[in-house]
Design a protein around this motif. Structure first.
Motif, mmCIF file in Angstrom:
data_model
loop_
_atom_site.group_PDB
_atom_site.id
_atom_site.type_symbol
_atom_site.label_atom_id
_atom_site.label_comp_id
_atom_site.label_asym_id
_atom_site.label_seq_id
_atom_site.Cartn_x
_atom_site.Cartn_y
_atom_site.Cartn_z
ATOM 1 N N GLU A 32 14.267 81.980 -5.676
ATOM 2 C CA GLU A 32 13.016 82.476 -6.259
ATOM 3 C C GLU A 32 11.833 82.198 -5.331
ATOM 4 O O GLU A 32 10.931 83.012 -5.213
ATOM 5 N N GLN A 33 11.862 81.058 -4.670
ATOM 6 C CA GLN A 33 10.817 80.702 -3.707
ATOM 7 C C GLN A 33 10.807 81.711 -2.556
ATOM 8 O O GLN A 33 9.758 82.154 -2.121
ATOM 9 N N ARG A 34 11.985 82.074 -2.079
ATOM 10 C CA ARG A 34 12.084 83.041 -0.979
ATOM 11 C C ARG A 34 11.534 84.402 -1.387
ATOM 12 O O ARG A 34 10.826 85.045 -0.631
ATOM 13 N N ARG A 35 11.890 84.847 -2.600
ATOM 14 C CA ARG A 35 11.422 86.161 -3.069
ATOM 15 C C ARG A 35 9.902 86.201 -3.201
ATOM 16 O O ARG A 35 9.263 87.144 -2.758
ATOM 17 N N ALA A 36 9.343 85.177 -3.816
ATOM 18 C CA ALA A 36 7.885 85.126 -3.988
ATOM 19 C C ALA A 36 7.193 85.059 -2.626
ATOM 20 O O ALA A 36 6.172 85.711 -2.407
ATOM 21 N N ALA A 37 7.755 84.289 -1.707
ATOM 22 C CA ALA A 37 7.156 84.136 -0.388
ATOM 23 C C ALA A 37 7.142 85.453 0.378
ATOM 24 O O ALA A 37 6.199 85.741 1.107
ATOM 25 N N GLY A 38 8.158 86.270 0.202
ATOM 26 C CA GLY A 38 8.196 87.566 0.889
ATOM 27 C C GLY A 38 7.058 88.472 0.455
ATOM 28 O O GLY A 38 6.378 89.074 1.287
ATOM 29 N N GLY A 39 6.847 88.557 -0.851
ATOM 30 C CA GLY A 39 5.739 89.371 -1.351
ATOM 31 C C GLY A 39 4.394 88.840 -0.911
ATOM 32 O O GLY A 39 3.476 89.597 -0.575
ATOM 33 N N GLU A 40 4.262 87.518 -0.896
ATOM 34 C CA GLU A 40 3.001 86.909 -0.474
ATOM 35 C C GLU A 40 2.767 87.098 1.022
ATOM 36 O O GLU A 40 1.633 87.249 1.460
ATOM 37 N N ALA A 41 3.834 87.112 1.827
ATOM 38 C CA ALA A 41 3.690 87.360 3.262
ATOM 39 C C ALA A 41 3.178 88.779 3.510
ATOM 40 O O ALA A 41 2.277 88.993 4.325
ATOM 41 N N VAL A 42 3.738 89.751 2.797
ATOM 42 C CA VAL A 42 3.271 91.135 2.929
ATOM 43 C C VAL A 42 1.789 91.225 2.561
ATOM 44 O O VAL A 42 0.995 91.851 3.269
ATOM 45 N N MET A 43 1.409 90.564 1.457
ATOM 46 C CA MET A 43 0.004 90.582 1.044
ATOM 47 C C MET A 43 -0.885 89.910 2.092
ATOM 48 O O MET A 43 -1.957 90.422 2.432
ATOM 49 N N GLY A 44 -0.457 88.781 2.608
ATOM 50 C CA GLY A 44 -1.260 88.063 3.599
ATOM 51 C C GLY A 44 -1.504 88.883 4.850
ATOM 52 O O GLY A 44 -2.642 89.016 5.313
ATOM 53 N N PHE A 45 -0.441 89.466 5.398
ATOM 54 C CA PHE A 45 -0.599 90.254 6.615
ATOM 55 C C PHE A 45 -1.351 91.566 6.343
ATOM 56 O O PHE A 45 -2.145 92.014 7.171
ATOM 57 N N GLY A 46 -1.110 92.177 5.180
ATOM 58 C CA GLY A 46 -1.840 93.394 4.830
ATOM 59 C C GLY A 46 -3.321 93.131 4.638
ATOM 60 O O GLY A 46 -4.175 93.910 5.083
ATOM 61 N N MET A 47 -3.644 92.021 3.981
ATOM 62 C CA MET A 47 -5.056 91.657 3.796
ATOM 63 C C MET A 47 -5.700 91.349 5.144
ATOM 64 O O MET A 47 -6.862 91.709 5.371
ATOM 65 N N ALA A 48 -4.966 90.692 6.046
ATOM 66 C CA ALA A 48 -5.506 90.404 7.377
ATOM 67 C C ALA A 48 -5.826 91.705 8.119
ATOM 68 O O ALA A 48 -6.882 91.834 8.738
ATOM 69 N N ALA A 49 -4.929 92.675 8.025
ATOM 70 C CA ALA A 49 -5.162 93.958 8.700
ATOM 71 C C ALA A 49 -6.375 94.687 8.109
ATOM 72 O O ALA A 49 -7.182 95.255 8.848
ATOM 73 N N MET A 50 -6.503 94.639 6.783
ATOM 74 C CA MET A 50 -7.633 95.327 6.152
ATOM 75 C C MET A 50 -8.955 94.597 6.358
ATOM 76 O O MET A 50 -10.015 95.206 6.272
ATOM 77 N N ALA A 51 -8.920 93.301 6.649
ATOM 78 C CA ALA A 51 -10.147 92.517 6.787
ATOM 79 C C ALA A 51 -10.750 92.584 8.185
ATOM 80 O O ALA A 51 -11.848 92.082 8.400
ATOM 81 N N VAL A 52 -10.056 93.202 9.132
ATOM 82 C CA VAL A 52 -10.611 93.311 10.483
ATOM 83 C C VAL A 52 -11.967 94.015 10.383
ATOM 84 O O VAL A 52 -12.077 95.082 9.767
ATOM 85 N N PRO A 53 -13.010 93.396 10.952
ATOM 86 C CA PRO A 53 -14.351 93.985 10.842
ATOM 87 C C PRO A 53 -14.412 95.402 11.414
ATOM 88 O O PRO A 53 -13.809 95.693 12.448
ATOM 89 N N ALA A 54 -15.135 96.262 10.729
ATOM 90 C CA ALA A 54 -15.251 97.659 11.142
ATOM 91 C C ALA A 54 -15.906 97.777 12.514
ATOM 92 O O ALA A 54 -15.615 98.712 13.258
ATOM 93 N N ALA A 55 -16.765 96.816 12.865
ATOM 94 C CA ALA A 55 -17.412 96.856 14.177
ATOM 95 C C ALA A 55 -16.411 96.626 15.303
ATOM 96 O O ALA A 55 -16.582 97.122 16.408
ATOM 97 N N ALA A 56 -15.345 95.879 15.031
ATOM 98 C CA ALA A 56 -14.344 95.583 16.049
ATOM 99 C C ALA A 56 -13.302 96.682 16.160
ATOM 100 O O ALA A 56 -12.822 96.985 17.251
ATOM 101 N N LEU A 57 -12.930 97.243 15.037
ATOM 102 C CA LEU A 57 -11.883 98.263 15.030
ATOM 103 C C LEU A 57 -12.168 99.226 13.892
ATOM 104 O O LEU A 57 -12.079 98.856 12.728
#
Length: 181
Positions: A32-57
């Motif tokens: 269960e820990q592995r399953r939850a961690a997978g979804g949270e990893a996708v969210m973390g990396f997706g949020m990081a990609a969306m948070a890149v400042p518009a001035a930079a990219l």
């Protein structure tokens, strides 16, 4: 993300670090820990990609519908997984928040979202309230309970206090991203 570039880069660092830690948690011996961690990893990396400042990219217009599709698929996957655990419902809300932000960026001319004269849209307001409550609850869960953990070494992927801190950080990042829409 729109707003100060420093804030955007701090969100990128926070979310990417949370995503990387969640990848470590995927090596846990508890399924269960592995399953939850997978979804949270996708969210973390997706949020990081969306948070890149518009001035930079300044991403091309086709990126936002792709984000929406990826997070809609993540929401459906989390909804299916919610049959076995209530925490997956939070993943559904988080993924739907990402879909909402992606669609807002798609609908805005040039990808620049704004609230306009009408104020905060209802879905954004509801998501802000949800994540504010989630952050408060997650923060309260980090407070010491007075119980002392047992001896022995615990693997990094199995440390519940780190998982809670990771979730708190991602909740705060989601709040910041919703506020800057």
């Amino acid at each position: 993300m729109h707003g100060p570039a420093t804030t955007g880069w701090l969100l990128v660092a926070l979310c990417a670090t949370a995503g990387a830690y969640c990848v470590l948690r995927m090596r846990s011996g508890v399924e269960e820990q592995r399953r939850a961690a997978g979804g949270e990893a996708v969210m973390g990396f997706g949020m990081a990609a969306m948070a890149v400042p518009a001035a930079a990219l300044d991403p091309p217009d086709w990126v936002w519908p792709v984000y929406a599709a990826v997070f809609a698929a993540a929401a459906l996957h989390s909804l299916w997984a919610a049959r076995t655990g209530a925490h997956h419902l939070h993943h559904v809300v988080g993924a739907l928040a990402m879909v909402h932000m992606s669609l807002t960026m798609t609908a805005a001319p040039g990808g620049h979202a704004g609230h306009g004269a009408a104020g905060i849209p209802l879905p954004t307001g509801v998501l802000l309230l949800y994540f504010a409550g989630y952050v408060l609850l997650s923060g309260a869960r980090l407070l010491p309970s007075g119980a002392v953990a047992g001896g022995g070494t615990t693997r990094w992927g199995d440390r519940p206090e780190l998982a809670r801190a990771c979730r708190l950080g991602m909740g705060i990042a989601m709040l910041a991203m919703l506020l800057t829409m």
